[in-house]
Design an enzyme around this catalytic site. Structure first.
Site, short mmCIF file in Angstrom:
data_model
loop_
_atom_site.label_atom_id
_atom_site.label_comp_id
_atom_site.label_asym_id
_atom_site.label_seq_id
_atom_site.Cartn_x
_atom_site.Cartn_y
_atom_site.Cartn_z
N LEU A 1 -11.83 9.81 15.21
CA LEU A 1 -11.74 11.19 14.78
C LEU A 1 -11.03 12.04 15.83
CD1 LEU A 1 -12.37 13.26 12.62
CD2 LEU A 1 -14.64 13.53 13.62
N ILE B 1 -7.27 11.43 15.57
CA ILE B 1 -6.74 12.11 14.39
C ILE B 1 -6.65 13.61 14.65
CG2 ILE B 1 -7.22 12.68 11.97
CD1 ILE B 1 -8.48 9.80 11.81
N HIS B 2 -7.67 14.16 15.29
CA HIS B 2 -7.69 15.58 15.65
C HIS B 2 -6.53 15.90 16.60
CE1 HIS B 2 -9.47 19.48 16.54
NE2 HIS B 2 -9.47 19.20 17.83
N ALA B 3 -6.30 15.02 17.56
CA ALA B 3 -5.21 15.22 18.52
C ALA B 3 -3.85 15.19 17.83
CB ALA B 3 -5.28 14.14 19.61
#
Length: 108
Positions: free
Chosen positions: A74, A77-79
């Site tokens: 997660l 993906i956030h990065a």
């Protein structure tokens, strides 16, 4: 790449993307106040930050190409989301700078 290394790469992406977005926001504020050269300098600073982010991203891609599969987290993906948003924001900021420059040139 172990979990700690992956987290470090993700944090580098977030940090550099965040810096780029901040520089772009400053560029927009500068151009709005008529500081065209200052806004251009801020865009260049944003480009530098995005270059650093791309280097971090490239390390992931290089490992993947070598057969070292990276399990997406997660945080990663956030990065990536931060990076893509920063690139889009930079592109829009450049367009706004061009528009403000044109408007200023036409009214002078």
């Amino acid at each position: 790449m172990n979990e700690e290394e992956l987290l470090q790469v993700a944090m580098q992406l977030i940090i550099h993307a965040g810096n780029a977005k901040s520089e772009c926001m400053e560029a927009i504020q500068l151009v709005k106040s008529g500081d065209f050269s200052g806004s251009t300098e801020k865009i260049e600073a944003a480009n530098q930050s995005l270059t650093h982010a791309h280097h971090a991203q490239t390390s992931l891609l290089t490992n993947e190409a070598r057969g070292e599969h990276v399990q997406p987290t997660l945080m990663l993906i956030h990065a990536q989301d931060h990076l893509m948003n920063a690139i889009t924001f930079r592109d829009l900021a450049k367009e706004m700078i061009e528009l403000y420059t044109r408007i200023n040139t036409q009214t002078s």
